[in-house]
Scaffold this motif. Structure first.
Motif, PDB file in Angstrom:
ATOM      1  N   GLU A  33       0.826  -1.210   0.000  1.00 33.27           N
ATOM      2  CA  GLU A  33       0.000   0.000   0.000  1.00 33.27           C
ATOM      3  C   GLU A  33       0.859   1.258   0.000  1.00 33.27           C
ATOM      4  N   ALA A  34       1.985   1.206   0.688  1.00 37.22           N
ATOM      5  CA  ALA A  34       2.816   2.396   0.850  1.00 37.22           C
ATOM      6  C   ALA A  34       3.753   2.624  -0.329  1.00 37.22           C
ATOM      7  N   ALA A  35       4.214   1.554  -0.946  1.00 35.29           N
ATOM      8  CA  ALA A  35       5.179   1.663  -2.045  1.00 35.29           C
ATOM      9  C   ALA A  35       4.609   1.009  -3.294  1.00 35.29           C
ATOM     10  N   SER A  36       4.740   1.686  -4.406  1.00 33.08           N
ATOM     11  CA  SER A  36       4.286   1.109  -5.666  1.00 33.08           C
ATOM     12  C   SER A  36       5.446   0.589  -6.503  1.00 33.08           C
ATOM     13  N   ARG A  37       6.674   0.995  -6.165  1.00 27.02           N
ATOM     14  CA  ARG A  37       7.822   0.696  -7.017  1.00 27.02           C
ATOM     15  C   ARG A  37       8.939   0.007  -6.226  1.00 27.02           C
ATOM     16  N   VAL A  38       9.566  -0.960  -6.890  1.00 30.11           N
ATOM     17  CA  VAL A  38      10.767  -1.613  -6.370  1.00 30.11           C
ATOM     18  C   VAL A  38      11.910  -1.334  -7.331  1.00 30.11           C
ATOM     19  N   LEU A  39      13.000  -0.781  -6.803  1.00 31.48           N
ATOM     20  CA  LEU A  39      14.207  -0.565  -7.590  1.00 31.48           C
ATOM     21  C   LEU A  39      15.177  -1.707  -7.292  1.00 31.48           C
ATOM     22  N   VAL A  40      15.576  -2.432  -8.325  1.00 35.98           N
ATOM     23  CA  VAL A  40      16.504  -3.549  -8.164  1.00 35.98           C
ATOM     24  C   VAL A  40      17.881  -3.099  -8.635  1.00 35.98           C
ATOM     25  N   VAL A  41      18.812  -2.994  -7.692  1.00 34.98           N
ATOM     26  CA  VAL A  41      20.181  -2.595  -8.009  1.00 34.98           C
ATOM     27  C   VAL A  41      20.900  -3.808  -8.577  1.00 34.98           C
ATOM     28  N   VAL A  42      21.302  -3.714  -9.838  1.00 34.37           N
ATOM     29  CA  VAL A  42      21.830  -4.886 -10.536  1.00 34.37           C
ATOM     30  C   VAL A  42      23.026  -4.478 -11.390  1.00 34.37           C
ATOM     31  N   TYR A  43      23.963  -5.405 -11.537  1.00 34.07           N
ATOM     32  CA  TYR A  43      25.111  -5.178 -12.418  1.00 34.07           C
ATOM     33  C   TYR A  43      25.003  -6.122 -13.610  1.00 34.07           C
TER      34      TYR A  43
ATOM     35  N   GLY B 135       2.349  -7.063  -7.162  1.00 33.01           N
ATOM     36  CA  GLY B 135       1.679  -5.821  -7.533  1.00 33.01           C
ATOM     37  C   GLY B 135       2.584  -4.607  -7.630  1.00 33.01           C
ATOM     38  N   PHE B 136       3.899  -4.803  -7.559  1.00 30.23           N
ATOM     39  CA  PHE B 136       4.834  -3.682  -7.627  1.00 30.23           C
ATOM     40  C   PHE B 136       5.276  -3.421  -9.063  1.00 30.23           C
ATOM     41  N   LEU B 137       5.559  -2.170  -9.352  1.00 26.69           N
ATOM     42  CA  LEU B 137       6.254  -1.800 -10.571  1.00 26.69           C
ATOM     43  C   LEU B 137       7.742  -1.997 -10.312  1.00 26.69           C
ATOM     44  N   VAL B 138       8.417  -2.756 -11.144  1.00 28.86           N
ATOM     45  CA  VAL B 138       9.828  -3.080 -10.926  1.00 28.86           C
ATOM     46  C   VAL B 138      10.692  -2.336 -11.934  1.00 28.86           C
ATOM     47  N   GLN B 139      11.705  -1.676 -11.442  1.00 32.97           N
ATOM     48  CA  GLN B 139      12.648  -0.948 -12.287  1.00 32.97           C
ATOM     49  C   GLN B 139      14.061  -1.398 -11.957  1.00 32.97           C
ATOM     50  N   GLN B 140      14.773  -1.882 -12.946  1.00 33.49           N
ATOM     51  CA  GLN B 140      16.152  -2.286 -12.737  1.00 33.49           C
ATOM     52  C   GLN B 140      17.066  -1.063 -12.812  1.00 33.49           C
ATOM     53  N   VAL B 141      17.915  -0.920 -11.812  1.00 34.22           N
ATOM     54  CA  VAL B 141      18.916   0.150 -11.790  1.00 34.22           C
ATOM     55  C   VAL B 141      20.232  -0.513 -12.174  1.00 34.22           C
ATOM     56  N   ARG B 142      20.497  -0.521 -13.478  1.00 33.58           N
ATOM     57  CA  ARG B 142      21.650  -1.257 -14.011  1.00 33.58           C
ATOM     58  C   ARG B 142      22.743  -0.252 -14.362  1.00 33.58           C
ATOM     59  N   LYS B 143      23.729  -0.152 -13.503  1.00 29.83           N
ATOM     60  CA  LYS B 143      24.780   0.844 -13.637  1.00 29.83           C
ATOM     61  C   LYS B 143      25.740   0.499 -14.774  1.00 29.83           C
ATOM     62  N   ARG B 144      26.070   1.498 -15.578  1.00 35.61           N
ATOM     63  CA  ARG B 144      27.126   1.364 -16.591  1.00 35.61           C
ATOM     64  C   ARG B 144      28.358   2.094 -16.060  1.00 35.61           C
ATOM     65  N   TYR B 145      29.358   1.337 -15.642  1.00 32.31           N
ATOM     66  CA  TYR B 145      30.529   1.922 -15.017  1.00 32.31           C
ATOM     67  C   TYR B 145      31.522   2.424 -16.066  1.00 32.31           C
ATOM     68  N   SER B 146      32.134   3.544 -15.761  1.00 30.79           N
ATOM     69  CA  SER B 146      33.193   4.058 -16.620  1.00 30.79           C
ATOM     70  C   SER B 146      34.454   3.211 -16.442  1.00 30.79           C
ATOM     71  N   GLU B 147      35.433   3.446 -17.281  1.00 31.18           N
ATOM     72  CA  GLU B 147      36.690   2.703 -17.164  1.00 31.18           C
ATOM     73  C   GLU B 147      37.347   2.958 -15.811  1.00 31.18           C
ATOM     74  N   GLU B 148      37.281   4.208 -15.341  1.00 32.72           N
ATOM     75  CA  GLU B 148      37.849   4.526 -14.029  1.00 32.72           C
ATOM     76  C   GLU B 148      37.088   3.803 -12.922  1.00 32.72           C
ATOM     77  N   GLU B 149      35.754   3.819 -13.008  1.00 30.33           N
ATOM     78  CA  GLU B 149      34.934   3.183 -11.974  1.00 30.33           C
ATOM     79  C   GLU B 149      35.144   1.672 -11.935  1.00 30.33           C
ATOM     80  N   MET B 150      35.451   1.063 -13.078  1.00 30.08           N
ATOM     81  CA  MET B 150      35.700  -0.378 -13.095  1.00 30.08           C
ATOM     82  C   MET B 150      36.942  -0.740 -12.289  1.00 30.08           C
ATOM     83  N   GLY B 151      37.804   0.243 -12.047  1.00 29.83           N
ATOM     84  CA  GLY B 151      38.980   0.003 -11.226  1.00 29.83           C
ATOM     85  C   GLY B 151      38.716   0.106  -9.740  1.00 29.83           C
ATOM     86  N   TYR B 152      37.508   0.568  -9.342  1.00 27.17           N
ATOM     87  CA  TYR B 152      37.164   0.671  -7.931  1.00 27.17           C
ATOM     88  C   TYR B 152      36.897  -0.721  -7.349  1.00 27.17           C
ATOM     89  N   PRO B 153      37.044  -0.887  -6.042  1.00 31.91           N
ATOM     90  CA  PRO B 153      36.587  -2.125  -5.409  1.00 31.91           C
ATOM     91  C   PRO B 153      35.102  -2.352  -5.690  1.00 31.91           C
TER      92      PRO B 153
END
Length: 289
Positions: A23-33, A48-66
């Protein structure tokens, strides 16, 4: 969910002062790689939720992060989405496994309580400090596997992110999910609510990055609100392996309860404001029931 499955769910799941998650939330954000989240998305859509995938596109620099810090960047993207939404938003990581009846479970808080708030739907090492006027418990949690927030609390988290990245380099491994909640509490007065039991499980395999740096690589829920919707990846298709890992986690949290870890320590517990007995009962139920 099939009606017959609903009949198997625990009773008394709803709190009269709190809306249900569905009732309180209509959307689920799924953090995915790169993970396959088809089963997870299908479950939430059936709830009954609207599902949205949060699929990050990492830069070359970010791919070097842990990997830990790349995960933080993905959550930052989710907070940016949540801050522009009018109602509550559920954020889960790709390896979260929800409990059956997820949408029926109550919010961990009464929405009319003051201050910005975040509700942990899955908790890692939950620590209880306070009880609000509506009987909700809030304190500390050290994981971002599943939580619910709104625009106000998402904006607080984004401010903490800006401070975090201004104070340190993302080239270095940091347990952001442990330290950031402390900043949310102390710098911005965000109440971090803990659900009565975990509303799902961290179902992923052990993180080798944690092991290399000397941290415990595995963490599962203490107790679950209801049976899981599907078998976690860590079970590797084996019901016996699943039960043994769940038993290991239950025993770990029994140990934590006996040593007062649900309150940081028993010494801290006796310094908590009254009524302390309800906090003790809350922790006991999470550890043993």
């Amino acid at each position: 969910m099939h009606p017959a499955d609903r009949e198997c769910l625990p009773r008394l799941m709803h709190h009269p002062q709190r809306r249900r998650l569905g009732e309180a939330a209509s959307r689920v954000l799924v953090v995915v790689y790169r993970e396959d989240v088809g089963q997870l998305q299908q479950f939430f859509e059936q709830e009954g939720f609207l599902v949205q995938q949060v699929r990050k596109r990492y830069s070359e620099e970010e791919m070097g992060y842990p990997a830990q810090n790349r995960c933080l960047l993905s959550h930052r993207d989710a907070w940016n989405i949540a801050k522009d939404l009018p109602d509550w938003t559920i954020v889960v990581e790709a390896d979260f496994v929800p409990c059956l009846g997820f949408g029926l479970f109550p919010l961990p808080f009464n929405e009319s309580e003051p201050d910005p708030k975040i509700g942990w739907l899955y908790s890692v090492g939950p620590v209880v400090y306070h009880e609000d006027d509506s009987g909700g418990f809030f304190g500390h949690n050290a994981g971002t596997v599943a939580y619910i927030l709104n625009s106000a609390s998402a904006q607080c988290w984004l401010r903490v992110f800006d401070e975090w990245t201004g104070e340190r380099s993302l080239d270095t491994y940091e347990q952001f999910e442990v330290i950031m909640p402390i900043h949310l509490r102390h710098r911005y007065g965000v109440r971090l609510y803990i659900s009565p039991k975990s509303y799902g499980e961290h179902g992923g395999l052990a993180n080798p990055e944690h092991t290399r740096l000397g941290y415990r690589a595995w963490h599962q829920a203490d107790s679950l609100q209801s049976p899981l919707a599907f078998l976690p990846a860590y079970a590797q298709g084996s019901q016996l392996r699943y039960l043994l890992i769940r038993l290991r986690s239950r025993l770990r949290y029994v140990y934590k309860f006996l040593h007062g870890k649900y309150f940081d320590s028993w010494k801290t517990y006796w310094k908590l404001p009254e009524p302390r007995l309800r906090k003790l009962r809350f922790a006991f139920r999470r550890a043993f029931l």
